[in-house]
Design a protein around this motif. Structure first.
Motif, PDB file in Angstrom:
ATOM      1  N   GLU A  81      62.557  32.001  44.995  1.00 22.74           N
ATOM      2  CA  GLU A  81      63.410  30.819  45.112  1.00 22.74           C
ATOM      3  C   GLU A  81      63.474  30.146  43.741  1.00 22.74           C
ATOM      4  O   GLU A  81      63.969  30.754  42.808  1.00 22.74           O
ATOM      5  CB  GLU A  81      62.943  29.906  46.242  1.00 22.74           C
ATOM      6  N   ASP A  82      62.928  28.946  43.578  1.00 23.43           N
ATOM      7  CA  ASP A  82      62.979  28.265  42.280  1.00 23.43           C
ATOM      8  C   ASP A  82      61.660  28.345  41.521  1.00 23.43           C
ATOM      9  O   ASP A  82      61.523  27.737  40.459  1.00 23.43           O
ATOM     10  CB  ASP A  82      63.353  26.788  42.473  1.00 23.43           C
ATOM     11  N   THR A  83      60.687  29.076  42.045  1.00 23.55           N
ATOM     12  CA  THR A  83      59.366  29.147  41.425  1.00 23.55           C
ATOM     13  C   THR A  83      59.269  30.366  40.523  1.00 23.55           C
ATOM     14  O   THR A  83      59.343  31.502  40.990  1.00 23.55           O
ATOM     15  CB  THR A  83      58.263  29.219  42.504  1.00 23.55           C
ATOM     16  N   PRO A  84      59.083  30.147  39.205  1.00 25.36           N
ATOM     17  CA  PRO A  84      58.967  31.295  38.299  1.00 25.36           C
ATOM     18  C   PRO A  84      57.634  32.015  38.460  1.00 25.36           C
ATOM     19  O   PRO A  84      56.595  31.393  38.653  1.00 25.36           O
ATOM     20  CB  PRO A  84      59.067  30.689  36.899  1.00 25.36           C
ATOM     21  N   ILE A  85      57.676  33.350  38.383  1.00 30.58           N
ATOM     22  CA  ILE A  85      56.486  34.204  38.393  1.00 30.58           C
ATOM     23  C   ILE A  85      56.376  34.790  36.991  1.00 30.58           C
ATOM     24  O   ILE A  85      57.300  35.450  36.523  1.00 30.58           O
ATOM     25  CB  ILE A  85      56.609  35.346  39.425  1.00 30.58           C
ATOM     26  N   THR A  86      55.241  34.543  36.319  1.00 30.36           N
ATOM     27  CA  THR A  86      55.082  35.026  34.949  1.00 30.36           C
ATOM     28  C   THR A  86      54.133  36.216  34.831  1.00 30.36           C
ATOM     29  O   THR A  86      54.250  37.010  33.908  1.00 30.36           O
ATOM     30  CB  THR A  86      54.571  33.904  34.030  1.00 30.36           C
ATOM     31  N   ARG A  87      53.174  36.329  35.735  1.00 33.84           N
ATOM     32  CA  ARG A  87      52.216  37.438  35.709  1.00 33.84           C
ATOM     33  C   ARG A  87      51.944  37.901  37.137  1.00 33.84           C
ATOM     34  O   ARG A  87      51.896  37.114  38.072  1.00 33.84           O
ATOM     35  CB  ARG A  87      50.877  37.016  35.111  1.00 33.84           C
ATOM     36  N   ILE A  88      51.737  39.209  37.259  1.00 34.74           N
ATOM     37  CA  ILE A  88      51.335  39.816  38.522  1.00 34.74           C
ATOM     38  C   ILE A  88      50.089  40.642  38.227  1.00 34.74           C
ATOM     39  O   ILE A  88      50.100  41.484  37.336  1.00 34.74           O
ATOM     40  CB  ILE A  88      52.441  40.717  39.099  1.00 34.74           C
ATOM     41  N   ILE A  89      49.017  40.368  38.960  1.00 39.06           N
ATOM     42  CA  ILE A  89      47.756  41.088  38.770  1.00 39.06           C
ATOM     43  C   ILE A  89      47.447  41.855  40.046  1.00 39.06           C
ATOM     44  O   ILE A  89      47.474  41.290  41.138  1.00 39.06           O
ATOM     45  CB  ILE A  89      46.600  40.120  38.434  1.00 39.06           C
ATOM     46  N   ARG A 105      42.356  45.812  48.155  1.00 39.56           N
ATOM     47  CA  ARG A 105      43.418  45.669  47.172  1.00 39.56           C
ATOM     48  C   ARG A 105      43.583  44.179  46.925  1.00 39.56           C
ATOM     49  O   ARG A 105      43.552  43.368  47.855  1.00 39.56           O
ATOM     50  CB  ARG A 105      44.730  46.271  47.665  1.00 39.56           C
ATOM     51  N   PHE A 106      43.746  43.829  45.678  1.00 43.08           N
ATOM     52  CA  PHE A 106      43.822  42.440  45.264  1.00 43.08           C
ATOM     53  C   PHE A 106      45.166  42.211  44.585  1.00 43.08           C
ATOM     54  O   PHE A 106      45.589  43.009  43.753  1.00 43.08           O
ATOM     55  CB  PHE A 106      42.676  42.148  44.292  1.00 43.08           C
ATOM     56  N   LEU A 107      45.857  41.142  44.963  1.00 44.52           N
ATOM     57  CA  LEU A 107      47.123  40.784  44.356  1.00 44.52           C
ATOM     58  C   LEU A 107      47.081  39.309  44.014  1.00 44.52           C
ATOM     59  O   LEU A 107      46.632  38.484  44.823  1.00 44.52           O
ATOM     60  CB  LEU A 107      48.283  41.052  45.317  1.00 44.52           C
ATOM     61  N   CYS A 108      47.534  38.972  42.820  1.00 45.11           N
ATOM     62  CA  CYS A 108      47.561  37.576  42.400  1.00 45.11           C
ATOM     63  C   CYS A 108      48.866  37.339  41.651  1.00 45.11           C
ATOM     64  O   CYS A 108      49.237  38.114  40.774  1.00 45.11           O
ATOM     65  CB  CYS A 108      46.364  37.269  41.500  1.00 45.11           C
ATOM     66  N   LEU A 109      49.554  36.271  42.007  1.00 46.72           N
ATOM     67  CA  LEU A 109      50.777  35.886  41.319  1.00 46.72           C
ATOM     68  C   LEU A 109      50.511  34.608  40.539  1.00 46.72           C
ATOM     69  O   LEU A 109      49.963  33.642  41.074  1.00 46.72           O
ATOM     70  CB  LEU A 109      51.912  35.641  42.314  1.00 46.72           C
ATOM     71  N   LEU A 110      50.922  34.617  39.275  1.00 45.95           N
ATOM     72  CA  LEU A 110      50.755  33.450  38.414  1.00 45.95           C
ATOM     73  C   LEU A 110      52.118  32.922  38.009  1.00 45.95           C
ATOM     74  O   LEU A 110      53.050  33.696  37.741  1.00 45.95           O
ATOM     75  CB  LEU A 110      49.965  33.813  37.152  1.00 45.95           C
ATOM     76  N   GLY A 111      52.194  31.586  37.933  1.00 48.58           N
ATOM     77  CA  GLY A 111      53.436  30.941  37.530  1.00 48.58           C
ATOM     78  C   GLY A 111      53.313  30.345  36.141  1.00 48.58           C
ATOM     79  O   GLY A 111      52.484  30.767  35.334  1.00 48.58           O
ATOM     80  N   GLU A 112      54.136  29.373  35.893  1.00 49.88           N
ATOM     81  CA  GLU A 112      54.149  28.716  34.593  1.00 49.88           C
ATOM     82  C   GLU A 112      52.795  28.092  34.289  1.00 49.88           C
ATOM     83  O   GLU A 112      52.094  27.608  35.182  1.00 49.88           O
ATOM     84  CB  GLU A 112      55.232  27.633  34.563  1.00 49.88           C
ATOM     85  N   LYS A 113      52.437  28.125  33.018  1.00 56.17           N
ATOM     86  CA  LYS A 113      51.184  27.570  32.514  1.00 56.17           C
ATOM     87  C   LYS A 113      49.952  28.188  33.181  1.00 56.17           C
ATOM     88  O   LYS A 113      48.913  27.558  33.305  1.00 56.17           O
ATOM     89  CB  LYS A 113      51.161  26.052  32.658  1.00 56.17           C
ATOM     90  N   GLY A 114      50.074  29.421  33.682  1.00 53.81           N
ATOM     91  CA  GLY A 114      48.943  30.124  34.273  1.00 53.81           C
ATOM     92  C   GLY A 114      48.524  29.630  35.639  1.00 53.81           C
ATOM     93  O   GLY A 114      47.442  29.964  36.121  1.00 53.81           O
ATOM     94  N   VAL A 116      47.966  29.548  39.422  1.00 52.01           N
ATOM     95  CA  VAL A 116      47.857  30.577  40.463  1.00 52.01           C
ATOM     96  C   VAL A 116      48.709  30.151  41.655  1.00 52.01           C
ATOM     97  O   VAL A 116      48.512  29.091  42.231  1.00 52.01           O
ATOM     98  CB  VAL A 116      46.387  30.784  40.898  1.00 52.01           C
ATOM     99  N   LEU A 117      49.660  31.007  41.991  1.00 51.05           N
ATOM    100  CA  LEU A 117      50.567  30.719  43.105  1.00 51.05           C
ATOM    101  C   LEU A 117      50.127  31.390  44.391  1.00 51.05           C
ATOM    102  O   LEU A 117      50.354  30.859  45.485  1.00 51.05           O
ATOM    103  CB  LEU A 117      51.976  31.186  42.752  1.00 51.05           C
ATOM    104  N   LEU A 118      49.496  32.590  44.269  1.00 51.80           N
ATOM    105  CA  LEU A 118      49.118  33.339  45.456  1.00 51.80           C
ATOM    106  C   LEU A 118      47.986  34.297  45.099  1.00 51.80           C
ATOM    107  O   LEU A 118      48.011  34.922  44.046  1.00 51.80           O
ATOM    108  CB  LEU A 118      50.307  34.168  45.969  1.00 51.80           C
ATOM    109  N   THR A 119      46.986  34.364  45.961  1.00 53.51           N
ATOM    110  CA  THR A 119      45.977  35.431  45.892  1.00 53.51           C
ATOM    111  C   THR A 119      45.975  36.087  47.264  1.00 53.51           C
ATOM    112  O   THR A 119      46.067  35.420  48.275  1.00 53.51           O
ATOM    113  CB  THR A 119      44.569  34.899  45.551  1.00 53.51           C
ATOM    114  N   PHE A 120      45.862  37.414  47.259  1.00 54.12           N
ATOM    115  CA  PHE A 120      45.951  38.154  48.509  1.00 54.12           C
ATOM    116  C   PHE A 120      45.025  39.355  48.463  1.00 54.12           C
ATOM    117  O   PHE A 120      44.982  40.074  47.469  1.00 54.12           O
ATOM    118  CB  PHE A 120      47.402  38.626  48.713  1.00 54.12           C
TER     119      PHE A 120
END
Length: 124
Positions: A81-89, A105-114, A116-120
């Motif tokens: 949507e309007d949330t930028p994703i800058t890194r996917i781990i 399995r580990f998934l982490c999404l990072l947004g602006e300025k590092g 953390v938006l989601l850990t799974f």
């Protein structure tokens, strides 16, 4: 070919012992020493956020082990949507640092300025 005599073999063994003693393994997740700081600030952020969330549900979990050597840190230029994703781990993690549980399995999404938006985590 010459055969080593007993005194020569003992001397060789004594000379090699100090070198072997200096190659002790480094502290790992099961060594009882405090965990080392993660090499990546992104992984450290994901780990901190995930640990806070998981320990609230299961207070028995005191630490998470993330296999940094096998982790993939990808740069992204996308949005949800309007949330930028800058890194996917992505990688493997253990919720028990003694690795007595199954790898997840580990998934982490990072947004602006590092941020953390989601850990799974999912069982493999």
């Amino acid at each position: 070919m010459k055969r080593l005599t007993l005194p020569a073999l003992l001397i060789a063994t004594c000379l090699a012992a100090p070198a072997l003693a200096q190659t002790a393994p480094t502290a790992g997740p099961t060594s009882g020493t405090p965990p080392e700081k993660p090499a990546s600030t992104e992984i450290a952020s994901c780990k901190t956020t995930a640990l806070h969330t998981i320990s609230a549900k299961d207070p028995e979990i005191k630490d998470i082990y993330i296999d940094e050597d096998g982790a993939t840190i990808a740069t992204a230029e996308t949005k949800v949507e309007d949330t930028p994703i800058t890194r996917i781990i992505m990688g493997e993690a253990y919720l028990r640092t003694d690795r007595s549980d199954k790898p997840r399995r580990f998934l982490c999404l990072l947004g602006e300025k590092g941020k953390v938006l989601l850990t799974f985590f999912t069982v493999r």
